[in-house]
Design an enzyme around this catalytic site. Sequence first.
Site, PDB file in Angstrom:
ATOM      1  N   TYR A   1      13.746  20.892  35.118  1.00 48.11           N
ATOM      2  CA  TYR A   1      14.594  21.894  35.593  1.00 48.11           C
ATOM      3  C   TYR A   1      15.708  21.274  36.464  1.00 48.11           C
ATOM      4  O   TYR A   1      16.865  21.837  36.333  1.00 48.11           O
ATOM      5  CB  TYR A   1      13.648  22.689  36.554  1.00 48.11           C
ATOM      6  CG  TYR A   1      14.339  23.194  37.715  1.00 48.11           C
ATOM      7  CD1 TYR A   1      15.131  24.668  37.342  1.00 48.11           C
ATOM      8  CD2 TYR A   1      14.210  23.047  38.958  1.00 48.11           C
ATOM      9  CE1 TYR A   1      15.768  25.088  38.369  1.00 48.11           C
ATOM     10  CE2 TYR A   1      14.744  23.673  40.119  1.00 48.11           C
ATOM     11  CZ  TYR A   1      15.625  24.936  39.582  1.00 48.11           C
ATOM     12  OH  TYR A   1      16.320  25.400  40.747  1.00 48.11           O
TER      13      TYR A   1
ATOM     14  N   THR B   1      20.512  23.291  42.710  1.00 52.38           N
ATOM     15  CA  THR B   1      19.136  23.023  43.672  1.00 52.38           C
ATOM     16  C   THR B   1      19.342  21.708  44.351  1.00 52.38           C
ATOM     17  O   THR B   1      19.892  20.865  43.844  1.00 52.38           O
ATOM     18  CB  THR B   1      18.299  23.311  42.628  1.00 52.38           C
ATOM     19  OG1 THR B   1      17.008  22.878  43.272  1.00 52.38           O
ATOM     20  CG2 THR B   1      18.223  22.413  41.257  1.00 52.38           C
TER      21      THR B   1
END
Length: 331
Positions: A142, A118
Amino acid sequence: MKNILLTGGAGYIGSHVAHFLLDKGYNITIIDSLVTGNKKLVPKKSKLFICDIANKIKINKILRHNKFDIVMHFAGLIKVDESIKNPKRYDNFNYEKAKIFLKICFKNNLKKVIFSSTASVYGNPKNNKVSENDKLKPLNPYAKSKLKLEKFLIKSSNNNKNIKYVILRYFNVAGADQKLRSGLSTKSSNNLIKTLCEVAVGKKKFFKINGNDYDTKDGTTIRDFIHVSDLAEIHHLSAKYLIKHKKSKIFNCGYGKGFSIKDVINSMNNIIPKKIPILIGNRRLKDIKFSVANINKFNKHFKWKPKYNNLRYILKTALAWESKLKKLNFN
């Protein structure tokens, strides 16, 4: 390259890539626990094993009885706000379980990995467009869990020259398959475009902007949106590169163009008959102000032109998918 193993193939991006690769003639095997995935998204032509990626007995058995050329690892949890509330769960799913899975792959001689990472590993970047060698400052659990797995892959490859990887750092993935075979169907998603579409089809009453006081052109955060079909092609190009050149790489996956939340809302208002009702809320905890990809590295390696680099098209396909979900009571 004939046989490809996908984890998380019942999810939004994994299922889309599975459809794309099946259309290209590859054999696709999917491992998904269906904790967040949806079985309805899994292509019928693929082979599905419903199991946890950390189930050593089952994973060993799958790998012993099948010959795979490459593994694409999509499985994981993706909600930033949920990760802040439950960091241990995110570390467990996105790092610990994934590490167990990859170690079993390596042991069974499956040593070429495409990993879904990401852009949030960059945190709040200093430069307007972030490149792959910029400083990594993940702001939430995350992003931290994704970066930990990146480091595990890099270390594994340094320790064993046969282990090769391509790490793909996604910017904001959006849109749906043109044939509406796959799209974002997560319940209670906080994905910007998904939520806008839910308001547009009447599933939600209003759209909430989380903060309009950022130091940007209109006070709202800015994101680089990439259509999921272009991202699927990036996975295909990366896999072919890995098989042919056997070199490990990290690439940003975006278009290199930023849109503010207000830009996206205005574009949606130009598509639908009735304007989106808006509420202004507070900033989200640890939200990133500006996230746009520098895509020079990927372009240099592949000289690739995206097919769906158009915000209106991204929104129209996402809206068509949301309408289908509502009609079929899909999720």
